[in-house]
Motif scaffolding. Structure first.
Motif, PDB file in Angstrom:
ATOM      1  N   LEU A  48     -25.870 -17.895  47.410  1.00  0.00           N
ATOM      2  CA  LEU A  48     -25.794 -17.950  48.873  1.00  0.00           C
ATOM      3  C   LEU A  48     -25.052 -16.724  49.392  1.00  0.00           C
ATOM      4  O   LEU A  48     -24.925 -15.725  48.718  1.00  0.00           O
ATOM      5  N   GLU A  53     -28.094 -19.373  59.485  1.00  0.00           N
ATOM      6  CA  GLU A  53     -28.475 -20.707  59.932  1.00  0.00           C
ATOM      7  C   GLU A  53     -27.723 -21.756  59.111  1.00  0.00           C
ATOM      8  O   GLU A  53     -27.305 -22.793  59.616  1.00  0.00           O
ATOM      9  N   LEU A  54     -27.541 -21.441  57.825  1.00  0.00           N
ATOM     10  CA  LEU A  54     -26.859 -22.367  56.923  1.00  0.00           C
ATOM     11  C   LEU A  54     -25.432 -22.639  57.385  1.00  0.00           C
ATOM     12  O   LEU A  54     -24.990 -23.791  57.419  1.00  0.00           O
ATOM     13  N   ALA A  60     -25.510 -24.837  60.462  1.00  0.00           N
ATOM     14  CA  ALA A  60     -25.846 -26.221  60.121  1.00  0.00           C
ATOM     15  C   ALA A  60     -24.651 -26.919  59.481  1.00  0.00           C
ATOM     16  O   ALA A  60     -24.305 -28.052  59.839  1.00  0.00           O
ATOM     17  N   SER A  61     -23.977 -26.214  58.574  1.00  0.00           N
ATOM     18  CA  SER A  61     -22.849 -26.823  57.865  1.00  0.00           C
ATOM     19  C   SER A  61     -21.735 -27.218  58.826  1.00  0.00           C
ATOM     20  O   SER A  61     -21.184 -28.315  58.742  1.00  0.00           O
ATOM     21  N   LEU A 119     -30.741 -27.922  54.061  1.00  0.00           N
ATOM     22  CA  LEU A 119     -29.485 -27.298  54.511  1.00  0.00           C
ATOM     23  C   LEU A 119     -28.305 -28.239  54.270  1.00  0.00           C
ATOM     24  O   LEU A 119     -27.222 -27.808  53.887  1.00  0.00           O
ATOM     25  N   ALA A 120     -28.537 -29.534  54.508  1.00  0.00           N
ATOM     26  CA  ALA A 120     -27.451 -30.502  54.322  1.00  0.00           C
ATOM     27  C   ALA A 120     -27.046 -30.585  52.855  1.00  0.00           C
ATOM     28  O   ALA A 120     -25.853 -30.620  52.537  1.00  0.00           O
ATOM     29  N   ILE A 146     -27.317 -28.257  50.568  1.00  0.00           N
ATOM     30  CA  ILE A 146     -26.600 -27.029  50.198  1.00  0.00           C
ATOM     31  C   ILE A 146     -25.178 -27.041  50.781  1.00  0.00           C
ATOM     32  O   ILE A 146     -24.222 -26.663  50.109  1.00  0.00           O
ATOM     33  N   SER A 147     -25.034 -27.509  52.014  1.00  0.00           N
ATOM     34  CA  SER A 147     -23.698 -27.612  52.617  1.00  0.00           C
ATOM     35  C   SER A 147     -22.785 -28.494  51.770  1.00  0.00           C
ATOM     36  O   SER A 147     -21.632 -28.156  51.507  1.00  0.00           O
TER      37      SER A 147
END
Lengths: 203, 203
Positions: free
Chosen positions: A171, A179-180, A183-184, B153-154, B156-157
């Motif tokens: 990452l 965007e990640l 979102a997080s 995304l969730a 990966i977060s």
């Protein structure tokens, strides 16, 4: 230390950060640092006792703007939205952290860089966790963060997520804009935020 | 490779993991690995081309149980609670990851360990992100995860948070059992979970 000494010191610190990023801490020689900084190796040793001291000076130097970046966050409680406030500071941290990351990565991977017993090293996240925890506590008193949320644990979780996103080998490309990251942070805010069914003292 | 060769290979991999943890990748010599594994250095080179190949073999070896640990998660959708399911798998990952962490840390800190162009290296989190994303998507179709959540995304977060908690120099002591890990996962689940005011297809 005079102005010229300060400049030399700064150049040695910058060269250290750049070389640790390029070849890793263990592969850096003080000789290469001196060459990259344009000074004699003897000059390096007039400023720093050894490679390790130079490394820690670089950590402190790169850490300073990061600590400054979160200092005003607590004063934003009750203004804007919790998501806007946190996202802005987290994006700024992600951007500033780019300079610090190679040093932090060296620290977590090289056992010889572990702080020695009794050694006082200001760690990269010392300011931010406290500032974010104070901010979350202030929002909590305004009813904009859930009552059952522990501000300290929540601040550490958020920063751990940022750190994990930044250091993971897969990452971290231009994380500040990603965007990640957005979102997080928004999952986090949904998680700690006061839900729509809970009373809000300020609407 | 016969059984004895397999044993030798396993001992070389175990010695590599242990030495990288103790002194860091850059400070490990293949000679020390051979000594720790109780084999001649020539034997090491019959099994592995160089220190780097041995390192990647160790990453794959330590990664296997982690990939296995999340494989059944998607089949749990709709059973128990989302928090219970995720917390169980995340605690298991935190525990298993202890063996892999020194290797991951070396990888993120040592530029010479970056995968070469065209080199296929199965990274530590390849299985888990996909499994967790599939699980979250399945829960979403049951109304137990918010419709606006992006499962990939969730996932990966969540894993980034786990990784950040595990690698940060100030955290990570017995993470699998820690209050911090529990709090982090529960903030995450509150964040992605269907809120009480949203319809639940299964109660």
């Amino acid at each position: 230390m005079n102005a010229r000494g300060d400049t030399t010191r700064k150049r040695l610190i910058d060269a250290t950060t750049a070389l640790v990023r390029e070849v890793g801490y263990a592969n850096v020689r003080t000789r290469s640092i001196a060459v990259a900084a344009g000074v004699a190796e003897g000059t390096l040793y007039r400023h720093f006792a050894d490679k390790r001291s130079l490394f820690y000076a670089a950590v402190l130097d790169r850490n300073a703007p990061i600590v400054a970046a979160t200092a005003t966050l607590p004063s934003l409680a009750g203004r804007g939205t919790v998501l806007e406030n946190l996202l802005e500071v987290i994006r700024k941290l992600a951007q500033l952290q780019e300079d610090l990351l190679p040093l932090e990565q060296a620290m977590i991977a090289d056992p010889t860089l572990a702080p020695l017993r009794g050694e006082r090293v200001q760690m990269p996240l010392e300011g931010p966790p406290h500032d974010i925890a104070r901010y979350l506590a202030a929002e909590q008193s305004l009813g904009r963060v859930r009552a059952e949320c522990d501000p300290t644990l929540a601040a550490i979780s958020l920063l751990a997520m940022l750190f994990g996103l930044a250091v993971h080998p897969l990452l971290g490309n231009d994380l500040a804009k990603s965007e990640l990251l957005g979102a997080s942070v928004s999952y986090f805010v949904d998680g700690v935020g006061a839900s729509a069914t809970q009373p809000k003292l300020l609407a």
